[in-house]
Design a protein around this motif. Sequence first.
Motif, PDB file in Angstrom:
ATOM      1  N   SER A 233      -9.524   0.220  -5.231  1.00  0.00           N
ATOM      2  CA  SER A 233      -8.935   1.361  -4.561  1.00  0.00           C
ATOM      3  C   SER A 233      -9.910   2.534  -4.633  1.00  0.00           C
ATOM      4  O   SER A 233     -11.096   2.351  -4.961  1.00  0.00           O
ATOM      5  CB  SER A 233      -7.584   1.697  -5.185  1.00  0.00           C
ATOM      6  N   LEU A 234      -9.406   3.723  -4.315  1.00  0.00           N
ATOM      7  CA  LEU A 234     -10.285   4.881  -4.152  1.00  0.00           C
ATOM      8  C   LEU A 234     -11.336   5.018  -5.254  1.00  0.00           C
ATOM      9  O   LEU A 234     -12.520   5.214  -4.977  1.00  0.00           O
ATOM     10  CB  LEU A 234      -9.428   6.158  -4.074  1.00  0.00           C
TER      11      LEU A 234
ATOM     12  N   GLU B 184      -3.196   9.747  -6.713  1.00  0.00           N
ATOM     13  CA  GLU B 184      -2.379   9.510  -5.519  1.00  0.00           C
ATOM     14  C   GLU B 184      -2.692   8.156  -4.884  1.00  0.00           C
ATOM     15  O   GLU B 184      -1.829   7.538  -4.276  1.00  0.00           O
ATOM     16  CB  GLU B 184      -2.610  10.640  -4.499  1.00  0.00           C
ATOM     17  N   GLN B 185      -3.927   7.725  -5.028  1.00  0.00           N
ATOM     18  CA  GLN B 185      -4.343   6.441  -4.430  1.00  0.00           C
ATOM     19  C   GLN B 185      -5.098   5.645  -5.480  1.00  0.00           C
ATOM     20  O   GLN B 185      -6.202   6.031  -5.874  1.00  0.00           O
ATOM     21  CB  GLN B 185      -5.245   6.686  -3.211  1.00  0.00           C
ATOM     22  N   ARG B 186      -4.497   4.533  -5.919  1.00  0.00           N
ATOM     23  CA  ARG B 186      -5.123   3.750  -6.989  1.00  0.00           C
ATOM     24  C   ARG B 186      -4.576   2.331  -7.002  1.00  0.00           C
ATOM     25  O   ARG B 186      -3.529   2.058  -6.460  1.00  0.00           O
ATOM     26  CB  ARG B 186      -4.909   4.435  -8.336  1.00  0.00           C
TER      27      ARG B 186
ATOM     28  N   LYS C 138       2.761  12.721  -0.472  1.00  0.00           N
ATOM     29  CA  LYS C 138       2.411  13.211   0.867  1.00  0.00           C
ATOM     30  C   LYS C 138       3.662  13.762   1.555  1.00  0.00           C
ATOM     31  O   LYS C 138       3.628  14.816   2.195  1.00  0.00           O
ATOM     32  CB  LYS C 138       1.797  12.083   1.696  1.00  0.00           C
TER      33      LYS C 138
ATOM     34  N   THR D 239      -8.325  13.928  -1.862  1.00  0.00           N
ATOM     35  CA  THR D 239      -7.389  12.907  -2.325  1.00  0.00           C
ATOM     36  C   THR D 239      -7.674  12.627  -3.795  1.00  0.00           C
ATOM     37  O   THR D 239      -8.816  12.377  -4.175  1.00  0.00           O
ATOM     38  CB  THR D 239      -7.561  11.618  -1.501  1.00  0.00           C
TER      39      THR D 239
ATOM     40  N   GLU E 174      -0.024   1.200  -3.877  1.00  0.00           N
ATOM     41  CA  GLU E 174      -1.330   1.852  -4.011  1.00  0.00           C
ATOM     42  C   GLU E 174      -1.211   3.365  -3.827  1.00  0.00           C
ATOM     43  O   GLU E 174      -1.824   4.135  -4.539  1.00  0.00           O
ATOM     44  CB  GLU E 174      -2.308   1.297  -2.969  1.00  0.00           C
ATOM     45  N   TRP E 175      -0.426   3.774  -2.841  1.00  0.00           N
ATOM     46  CA  TRP E 175      -0.282   5.194  -2.519  1.00  0.00           C
ATOM     47  C   TRP E 175       1.014   5.733  -3.083  1.00  0.00           C
ATOM     48  O   TRP E 175       2.060   5.082  -3.015  1.00  0.00           O
ATOM     49  CB  TRP E 175      -0.267   5.410  -1.015  1.00  0.00           C
TER      50      TRP E 175
ATOM     51  N   ARG F  12       0.816  -1.225   0.000  1.00  0.00           N
ATOM     52  CA  ARG F  12       0.000   0.000   0.000  1.00  0.00           C
ATOM     53  C   ARG F  12       0.850   1.276   0.000  1.00  0.00           C
ATOM     54  O   ARG F  12       0.540   2.226  -0.689  1.00  0.00           O
ATOM     55  CB  ARG F  12      -0.961   0.005   1.186  1.00  0.00           C
ATOM     56  N   LYS F  13       1.896   1.332   0.811  1.00  0.00           N
ATOM     57  CA  LYS F  13       2.689   2.559   0.923  1.00  0.00           C
ATOM     58  C   LYS F  13       4.022   2.375   0.223  1.00  0.00           C
ATOM     59  O   LYS F  13       4.692   1.357   0.403  1.00  0.00           O
ATOM     60  CB  LYS F  13       2.913   2.924   2.407  1.00  0.00           C
TER      61      LYS F  13
ATOM     62  N   SER G  19       3.043   7.674  -1.634  1.00  0.00           N
ATOM     63  CA  SER G  19       3.325   8.240  -0.321  1.00  0.00           C
ATOM     64  C   SER G  19       4.391   9.315  -0.408  1.00  0.00           C
ATOM     65  O   SER G  19       4.521  10.155   0.484  1.00  0.00           O
ATOM     66  CB  SER G  19       3.779   7.135   0.642  1.00  0.00           C
TER      67      SER G  19
END
Lengths: 334, 334, 334, 334
Positions: free
Chosen positions: A303-304, A292-294, A117, A288, A111-112, A97-98, A114
Amino acid sequence: MIPEHQRDVYRAFLEQSFRHAGMGDWLARLPEQFARGLDRQRHGDLPAWEKAVAKLPALPDKRQVQLDRDEVTVELELDDSRRRQSENLLRALMPWRKGPYRLAGIAIDTEWRSDWKWQRLAPHLSPLRGRRVLDVGGGNGYHAWRMAGAGADFVLVIDPSPRFYWQFQAVKHFVGDADGGRTHFLPVGIDDVPQGLGFFDSVFSMGVLYHRPSPLDHLIQLRDALRRGGELVLETLVVEGDETRVLVPGDRYAAMPNVYFLPSSRALVGWLEKVGFRDVRVVDEAPTSLEEQRSTDWMTFQSLGDFLDPERPHLTREGHPAPRRAVVIATRPA
Amino acid sequence: MIPEHQRDVYRAFLEQSFRHAGMGDWLARLPEQFARGLDRQRHGDLPAWEKAVAKLPALPDKRQVQLDRDEVTVELELDDSRRRQSENLLRALMPWRKGPYRLAGIAIDTEWRSDWKWQRLAPHLSPLRGRRVLDVGGGNGYHAWRMAGAGADFVLVIDPSPRFYWQFQAVKHFVGDADGGRTHFLPVGIDDVPQGLGFFDSVFSMGVLYHRPSPLDHLIQLRDALRRGGELVLETLVVEGDETRVLVPGDRYAAMPNVYFLPSSRALVGWLEKVGFRDVRVVDEAPTSLEEQRSTDWMTFQSLGDFLDPERPHLTREGHPAPRRAVVIATRPA
Amino acid sequence: MIPEHQRDVYRAFLEQSFRHAGMGDWLARLPEQFARGLDRQRHGDLPAWEKAVAKLPALPDKRQVQLDRDEVTVELELDDSRRRQSENLLRALMPWRKGPYRLAGIAIDTEWRSDWKWQRLAPHLSPLRGRRVLDVGGGNGYHAWRMAGAGADFVLVIDPSPRFYWQFQAVKHFVGDADGGRTHFLPVGIDDVPQGLGFFDSVFSMGVLYHRPSPLDHLIQLRDALRRGGELVLETLVVEGDETRVLVPGDRYAAMPNVYFLPSSRALVGWLEKVGFRDVRVVDEAPTSLEEQRSTDWMTFQSLGDFLDPERPHLTREGHPAPRRAVVIATRPA
Amino acid sequence: MIPEHQRDVYRAFLEQSFRHAGMGDWLARLPEQFARGLDRQRHGDLPAWEKAVAKLPALPDKRQVQLDRDEVTVELELDDSRRRQSENLLRALMPWRKGPYRLAGIAIDTEWRSDWKWQRLAPHLSPLRGRRVLDVGGGNGYHAWRMAGAGADFVLVIDPSPRFYWQFQAVKHFVGDADGGRTHFLPVGIDDVPQGLGFFDSVFSMGVLYHRPSPLDHLIQLRDALRRGGELVLETLVVEGDETRVLVPGDRYAAMPNVYFLPSSRALVGWLEKVGFRDVRVVDEAPTSLEEQRSTDWMTFQSLGDFLDPERPHLTREGHPAPRRAVVIATRPA
């Protein structure tokens, strides 16, 4: 008997406990915390993850480790067969994920993003050089490596997910000693941090607050983990609105079952002040994005994008406002 | 915060705990055990002892340490003023019971010629090289230094007397790193050893059994501190007689108030076998001589000679048989 | 939920706890102690015993209960079918060791003539009227009923054997309320009595001391269960000889595996004085006869006669002196 | 030793524990809870309150007790001197907040007209006859007496204030046995109720929620104290607005320092549903009037009128919306 992969944590805690009594108390609880956190009853795949990490090939001492790039990067010579084997083992730990990571040429597209961020956060942080840092709910440790890359003296990720523990161990296999043994992971939650510890120079809590049934108690726990004068970096889901706007979604939020309080960022500032933080400021706030998140090749679940209303993408599929995140920085008074 | 003088113990326990789970459990209890053992409420002079050790002068790195002589000896250059200061500080820790020592030319003539006991014992021991050793009730640590001198890998003295703790620290100040950090002291009693530890290769209990209201339980505790196949060295007061001869003195024995069971050495062998030891043999038995235990310049209180009946020196002044000691060696079965 | 058969114990403890704080502490531990003592894991037959007691027929209110006879006797009208049923159920609880009882005409002829022991003891006791009494290791409660018969105000048997608990409940089914709810049983051992209770006017320990690895600690536990000025009645196996004669048998004694210290009665007096009892006197001492302890129709296993050397009946079959028992009475100083 | 004034509570808990295992667990904790709740360190006046209750005059058995009137009323003959003495002692327990009471002709005019709240509530309650009721934060017990008056079988007030404990004991002195020993008080908070008790038929929490830093956890505690199918009656401060309106005041609210979440009643309904309550309905919602809460002769400190903005009485003096209260009734699903 304490296994190999835990020994660095013990040694680091012991040295920290020479500086702060509370870390000695925590050290005393490590055996029980490791046993509980990595208990094979917790997840059927735990033995498989442990085995995957154990099977990672021995690596050459000569390597170049870069913890200050967007991709946490370890460059080293690896023949094709070993690289393929490594990639398969890393994939056995999916979903990732990160990130992102690049390990011996294997790009882990998580996924992120990061790193995005981190880019938004980093300019606002008190310089991390020499600091002791706690990253609450730190996932597989991506941000922790970046903190070490920024010069932190002791970085501790806590996250109750055993999968993330083994992902961290896999990355650590590639990083080796290059971080000077400054980056550590405990498979526990914030409730396992000794009460009133008062030790860390910086505490991060990113993506945790909305999972807590008692947000004020969470803020108090974070405050008490900090030394006086220490800095909190808090990131969470927020809603738009004034200081009395707070969403408590019913059953689910963006498909997640365990979501509690989503305050406006102004309400959140008020909460932080109420529990005694000072110099509270919102340094970033934005929806978001689907970039960025997928879903990726390393995180193939939904995902998102799948959790929003296809007709009205400013809403989740439950009809709540779509994810919006704020980063707030605050100081525990001296 | 863990003070300097305890840190070597913690580091040693941590390393041992990587080999044996029970040592990790014990490690977790060290903070509480140190706090209790060195609690200033326990003895009015405790702060003075601590201060005396702290004031010992810094010593040159160049020194010659001999742990295999009758006198535990540290040779180094010290000017007269520092030697006088050192001697005064060492005398502030009086009475010194176990020895002798020779530290920077200062001869500490102790109440006991503990070297004589060692000479009688040593030929019967399984070779100590590489062994992990526990010395229960080990006083100021004289025998522990001798065990390290004989090559033991990890020597742990436990003795609940805080005075002995600080005497040990004073000697350690002179020995420095010369023992390779193999010799350690905890200010606790046998009841503080985790139950069923099963760790040590050799366990010594000398001069303890007759102070225990439950001798069988003491033997069981010693057995359980040993690994299977480990060796017990037990020395205690005995009486003459057959295997059903056991003296339980009334109020006092040789002026000591807390004396319980004095078996014959044959009864003692039976007890050891009853609790599961094998290959039990008495390797030494003799009355204690007035040359081996006596008042000295470093122990100016009354000693053995004062506790015997002046008219009938084979009796204590209470009319019991005069002190007679046996050494028994036994094996915990594999 | 607290089952019926435990409720009288709870009510009695609650009323006692209004008089003595320590009994409140004990009350708080009853749920755990009952759960542990009657845990079905402890003995495969436990459910059968519980069921046997539950099946005992309802009895007429009109009955005559005599607790001051040699046979603990309950007279009532019962038809033949119910009497046969009762006898069968009582036999399901075999072996019966302490007695005798006569319940609705059913004579329970037990291994021990415990009434003989009581006859020897009774004349030497401080009158039991109004006293609170603890009977440690009291078996199925025979002596407890006799104590209630002698006027004791609160009689508590403790014995860790769940079989004896259910035998007691069976007898209590016949006795009903006739003892005024003064006689109680807990399935626990002396180690479960709160430390330093200081509550009971009289404490009995009969046939327990030689089963304890630490006889002095047992005497201390008994002392501390007594109020100051209270009376101890101690019965145990002894050997002949002077005050330093103590037998610790090896593997077994009269076929029993868990036998530790058998002192002479003179040694025993010394031990009692050593732990602080005063006015210590041996009121009875004699070999156990084959008439007092023997196999019966209600205890069909081997008994004393089988455990002696057939050729030399003054010896056990292991070659130790044959059983000899002493009763010692002592006072805890005020 | 358990004092007189606690014994009824113990007896009641013991009887309840025969019906529900959890009440046995709680019983075991009573000694510690009483000791802590009535610890004289908690308030300098505690000994004075205890003494005031102890000095209340003995009362005639003949009395008329009415628990179903607006004033909790006890009528009995008392001479003038004893009445004056009683009134002085009752005044020693001031301030009296919840009432009114009329005891032997002494009218206690309390800060709150708690009878008004009861009148608004009562028609909406499931009939209390035969129910076991917990009143969380129940003050001096006024509503508890009303619940007993409505036929409840077992009413337990918990409130951590030791002053309220002694006010309750004073009233109980007048009520005597007339309630059939159904009304009880423990000086503890909701955190002291055993987790997951699942015992009570009805649970009341009035005026507590806004004092809790974690309102969801409070609702969960209330839910878990109820048996399945049981009824919650929740009264708390609310604000006007839609289901995402929640006020978290900063430092103080109406002069109170420890005020946390004030949801709208619609938000509150959402919270109750989120933690699993069903059939949630707001049965009353209104601003608190200056007639219902005010200073009196028995509560001479400042009251509501002093905490509002004199110019804008719809605001507190801190500028928040003035107190507004809602009553919500909900069911724990079967």
